[in-house]
Each structure stands twice: as C-alpha cells, then as structure tokens.
Design an enzyme around this catalytic site. Structure first.
Site, short mmCIF file in Angstrom:
data_model
loop_
_atom_site.label_atom_id
_atom_site.label_comp_id
_atom_site.label_asym_id
_atom_site.label_seq_id
_atom_site.Cartn_x
_atom_site.Cartn_y
_atom_site.Cartn_z
N HIS A 159 -7.37 -5.66 9.72
CA HIS A 159 -7.06 -5.33 8.32
C HIS A 159 -5.73 -5.95 7.88
O HIS A 159 -4.84 -6.17 8.70
CB HIS A 159 -7.11 -3.82 8.04
CG HIS A 159 -5.98 -3.01 8.59
ND1 HIS A 159 -6.14 -1.72 9.06
CD2 HIS A 159 -4.65 -3.27 8.75
CE1 HIS A 159 -4.97 -1.25 9.46
NE2 HIS A 159 -4.06 -2.16 9.29
N ASP B 21 0.81 -1.22 0.00
CA ASP B 21 0.00 0.00 0.00
C ASP B 21 0.85 1.26 0.00
O ASP B 21 2.06 1.23 0.22
CB ASP B 21 -0.98 0.01 1.20
CG ASP B 21 -0.36 -0.60 2.47
OD1 ASP B 21 0.87 -0.58 2.59
OD2 ASP B 21 -1.11 -1.08 3.31
N ASN C 179 -7.80 -4.02 13.98
CA ASN C 179 -9.17 -4.30 13.53
C ASN C 179 -9.21 -5.43 12.49
O ASN C 179 -10.23 -5.64 11.84
CB ASN C 179 -9.82 -3.03 12.96
CG ASN C 179 -9.10 -2.51 11.71
OD1 ASN C 179 -8.14 -3.13 11.24
ND2 ASN C 179 -9.56 -1.40 11.17
N GLU D 129 -9.70 -2.57 5.00
CA GLU D 129 -10.37 -2.38 6.28
C GLU D 129 -11.59 -3.30 6.38
O GLU D 129 -12.05 -3.81 5.35
CB GLU D 129 -10.82 -0.91 6.39
CG GLU D 129 -9.68 0.10 6.35
CD GLU D 129 -8.90 0.20 7.66
OE1 GLU D 129 -8.76 -0.83 8.36
OE2 GLU D 129 -8.41 1.29 7.98
#
Ligand code: F6R
Length: 268
Positions: free
Chosen positions: A139, A67, A137, A144
């Site tokens: 990801h 990313d 979380n 996400e």
C-alpha cells in the site's frame, strides 16, 4: 523509476533530506506531500537538524499529508496531526495554517471532505514532492490492495494485515481505528516528484512487486511505474529481493554525475 540502494536506513534518510532541502531551497513556494509511519521519522529528524543549523527554512512551505484516521481528533495522540507536530512541525518554522491533513471529524461527510482536500491541493498549485513509505502489502498512503489506480482522496477500510502491522503503535487497551481518509493513487500520481523510502527486510517483497511486478491494483505502489519522476530510496535489506541491483547501481552512478552538474530536479 530511479532506484537508489544504500547500506542502511540512516543513509536513506540523509539522501531523502537532500531531496527535500534542495526543493525547499530552490522553489519560492514549495508544496510537500508528507507521510507518517516509522520510515520517515529519521528523515524528519534530519530536516529538523538542517533547520536548527540554519540550512533550511520552511517559512514558505505548504504541506499536505497522505492520510489521517477517520473521526480521530487532532488532540488524540494517535492522530497523524499529532505525529506531524511531534516529529516535524513543532520543531521548524513552518506556518501550521498551511499544513493540511485529510481530516474527517465525527459527523462530517467523508465524501465532501475528500473532494475538498483535492481542491485544496489544486489551489496550492499541486504537490511538488510527495514523500511515501510502503506497506508490507504494497500500500501507499492507505490505498490498500484492490484500491482503484484512479482513486482520489476518500475513506478506506484498512486491511487486517495493515491493522496488525500498525498495532505495535497502540497500547493494549487503546482504540485502533479501522477507517482512514487517504489521498488516492491518482492524487499521488499527480505530484511532480515522488520519493518513496523503504527500509528493512519486511518490505522487500512489496518493493520487488512495486518495481518489477506487473502494474496491478493488488500492489498499489506498482502504479508508480506510470509516474515520470519517482525516486525509490532503499536500504540493502529492502532491496534484497531485487534481481537487477547491479544495473540500478550502475544507472545511479551515471545519475549522480548528471545531478552534480544540473541539480536533483529537472524543473526547479
Ligand atoms: C503513512 C502511510 C503509510 C505508511 C506505510 C509504511 O502516512 O501512508 O502508507 O507509509 O504503512 O509504514 P511504516 O513506515 O511504519 O512501515
């Protein structure tokens, strides 16, 4: 999934470095998928050490990062290009022309950039080994919760939790991007091997959801349950919520014997 639990984060990094080194030493044109964030920094340090000790050369390696923030110039200290240069590329013999990130500069079309990135990975022969961290979380990359499990490289809006988690890396008055380009979950699943590292208690719930939870877009990392060759390297704190630790240890003892005989990889 092969789940390996170590005493501490240093041992996680040392083992991850062995996986990377064996791939690079065995394959003539290895393709690495790389991650940023705090977790892989000690892995990159170990790889630099191996390079400096003449145990490893990145001359023939191609890399694709997961990313990159949207619209952030490579010269910006917060760019993931800058992170990779600082932590790995500037210290080893990799050809920087063969190191790629899913960049999307101001004015460029993120959709076209996403498609082009997918094409570039294909042309390089696909990713052999994808390094991953995991968000608190769940990801992976910047996929996400609620990301499509079939997603490809595209633009994503970061969640409030991720922005808060990552705010530690930004100075108080510094601009923190809320948008990023990321490989999709399907892009990650295309890699021949996936090596996910997680350390610290903060990751323990996400780790549990990834390994023992249902396959769900609410925990993007759970998609790795569908991957043939995923290796999960954990320290004790990140593994602390797993119920089957004894079995993972026992299974790993058997894997060690097989790996000592035949190497870490089936196909290299
Ligand atoms: C980084 C990335 C993220 C991180 C994750 C964990 O390229 O794609 O998914 O791996 O946010 O970050 P750290 O390691 O900082 O806890």
């Amino acid at each position: 999934m092969q789940i390996i639990i170590f005493d501490d984060a240093q041992q996680v990094a040392a083992n991850a470095a062995e996986w990377v080194a064996e791939l690079i030493n065995k394959k003539s044109n290895p393709v690495l998928g790389l991650a940023t964030g705090s977790t892989p920094i000690s892995l990159y340090q170990q790889l630099v050490n191996k390079y400096q000790a003449n145990q490893l050369s990145f001359k023939n390696t191609t890399s694709f990062n997961l990313d990159e923030y949207l619209g952030i110039n490579a010269s910006n200290e917060q760019s993931y290009r800058h992170f990779m240069n600082e932590n790995l590329f500037d210290h080893v013999d990799i050809d920087k022309n063969r190191t790629f990130l899913p960049t999307c500069n101001q004015g460029e079309n993120p959709r076209a950039q996403g498609l082009a990135y997918e094409e570039k990975i294909k042309q390089a022969g696909g990713v052999d080994l994808q390094i991953l961290g995991i968000g608190a979380n769940g990801h992976i990359g910047f996929n996400e919760p609620t990301s499509s499990l079939a997603s490809r490289t595209r633009i994503k809006t970061l969640t409030k939790q991720t922005l808060t988690d990552n705010s530690r890396l930004f100075k108080q008055d510094e601009f923190q991007p809320t948008l990023a380009m990321t490989m999709g979950i399907a892009t990650i699943l295309d890699a021949r091997y996936v090596l996910l590292m997680a350390t610290g208690e903060k990751k323990s719930q996400a780790v549990k959801d990834m390994i023992a939870g249902p396959l769900s877009a609410m925990c993007p990392a759970s998609a790795l349950q569908m991957h043939e060759n995923t290796i999960v390297l954990l320290d004790k704190a990140a593994a602390s919520k797993l119920e089957e630790q004894e079995y993972y240890q026992w299974a790993n003892d058997q894997n060690i014997k097989i790996n000592q005989k035949f190497g870490l990889y089936h196909n290299y």
